[in-house]
Scaffold this active site. Structure first.
Site, short mmCIF file in Angstrom:
data_model
loop_
_atom_site.label_atom_id
_atom_site.label_comp_id
_atom_site.label_asym_id
_atom_site.label_seq_id
_atom_site.Cartn_x
_atom_site.Cartn_y
_atom_site.Cartn_z
N ASP A 170 5.57 79.74 -34.63
CA ASP A 170 5.03 78.39 -34.66
C ASP A 170 4.64 77.91 -36.06
OD1 ASP A 170 4.23 75.95 -33.57
OD2 ASP A 170 2.19 76.64 -33.27
N CYS A 173 5.83 60.38 -17.61
CA CYS A 173 5.01 60.40 -18.83
C CYS A 173 4.06 59.21 -18.82
CB CYS A 173 5.89 60.37 -20.08
SG CYS A 173 4.93 60.35 -21.62
#
Length: 314
Positions: free
Chosen positions: A134, A198
């Site tokens: 990450d 969403c």
């Protein structure tokens, strides 16, 4: 070991070790330069400001485009994934966290397992490799696709066929030249449920997230006030958002994680409004000392709770 079969045997030895260490899937990709289409798409996304407060995503583009610049001599990207889907969920009336934040900080867990895998790979190559999780300028989802782990859905998540998208990704760069796996052919088809569900329209462009509208970004990365149009749609969320994953049919195959590090504690599951109201900075630091929730900091955490209270009154 026959020289012609050695790379294939090493690859399968590494895959077996990855699974033994607890990774749910493992794949291999040639550490070539990122293809032109992916580079151009990423730059347009940055130019349009869709990274919101995450300006760091525009740093080190030369490294993001070429793993061999990030780790000189890299020949292979070994990609792995860890399932974090929780077996126990928060009570629905409690302020809600994204599932990935239920347990220990995935950076700590992933790095530890990747370092163990790197130690094993070193016995085959003499090369320590480069562990990425990450924070390194590496296109995790791009390489996961190249390594055959899954495909990028319309919600911009990596979807692993037969398993879903509730996975942390990690990579190991090595100078070993190993045969690549083939990308999968599965896709979203005509389904657009993630985009339809969403709350803020952050998925207006299929396969891309507009972080300016994304509840996850705004509740975690934003250090200022949350934009009113986002705050009004946060509902009962206080850290992150899983709506695009919860609405995805591929996640009907999701199974609870077998990794105890990602299991929520009883204290975490008991975080109701009263406990939020009484939480001090010391409480926050103690409870989330080894949690990804630290990313939001106490001030951002309580700002999110203030929005939660406001939304409850609507």
């Amino acid at each position: 070991m026959d020289s012609s079969s050695a790379p294939f045997e090493k690859k399968e030895l590494i895959r077996s070790e990855a699974l033994r260490l607890g990774f749910d899937v493992c794949g291999f990709a040639c550490a070539d330069e990122v293809d032109t289409q992916a580079r151009d798409t990423y730059r347009r996304w940055l130019d349009e400001g869709k990274q919101a407060q995450m300006d760091y995503l525009g740093n080190y583009l030369d490294l993001r485009d070429n793993p061999a610049r990030l780790y000189p001599g890299a020949r292979t990207v070994i990609c792995v994934a860890l399932n974090y889907y929780p077996a126990r969920l928060q009570p629905r009336d409690n302020p809600q966290f994204a599932y990935y934040a239920y347990g220990l900080d995935y950076h700590e867990v992933m790095r530890d397992k990747l370092r163990q895998l790197a130690a094993f790979v070193t016995t085959l190559s003499g090369d320590p490799g480069r562990v990425c999780c990450d924070t390194a300028p590496l296109r995790e989802r791009y390489w996961a696709v190249q390594a055959g782990l899954g495909f990028i859905g319309k919600n911009a998540q990596l979807i692993i066929p037969g398993k879903g998208s509730y996975f942390f990704l990690g990579e190991l760069l090595t100078t070993l030249a190993l045969p690549p796996d083939q990308p999968v052919t599965a896709h979203c088809g005509n389904c657009s449920l993630c985009r339809e569900h969403c709350p803020t329209g952050a998925l207006s462009q299929p396969g891309q997230v507009d972080a300016r509208l994304c509840i996850s970004c705004q509740t975690i990365e934003n250090r200022g006030e949350i934009p009113p149009q986002v705050a009004a749609q946060m509902g009962n969320r206080v850290y992150g958002c899983d709506t695009c994953q919860q609405s995805c049919p591929w996640n009907q195959a999701a199974t609870p994680s077998m990794h105890p590090e990602f299991a929520p504690s009883d204290e975490f599951l008991a975080l109701d409004a009263a406990r939020f109201e009484a939480m001090t900075p010391a409480d926050f630091n103690r409870l989330f000392r080894h949690s990804a929730v630290r990313r939001a900091k106490y001030a951002g955490f309580m700002r999110n709770f203030a929005v939660w209270k406001k939304n409850r009154k609507r």
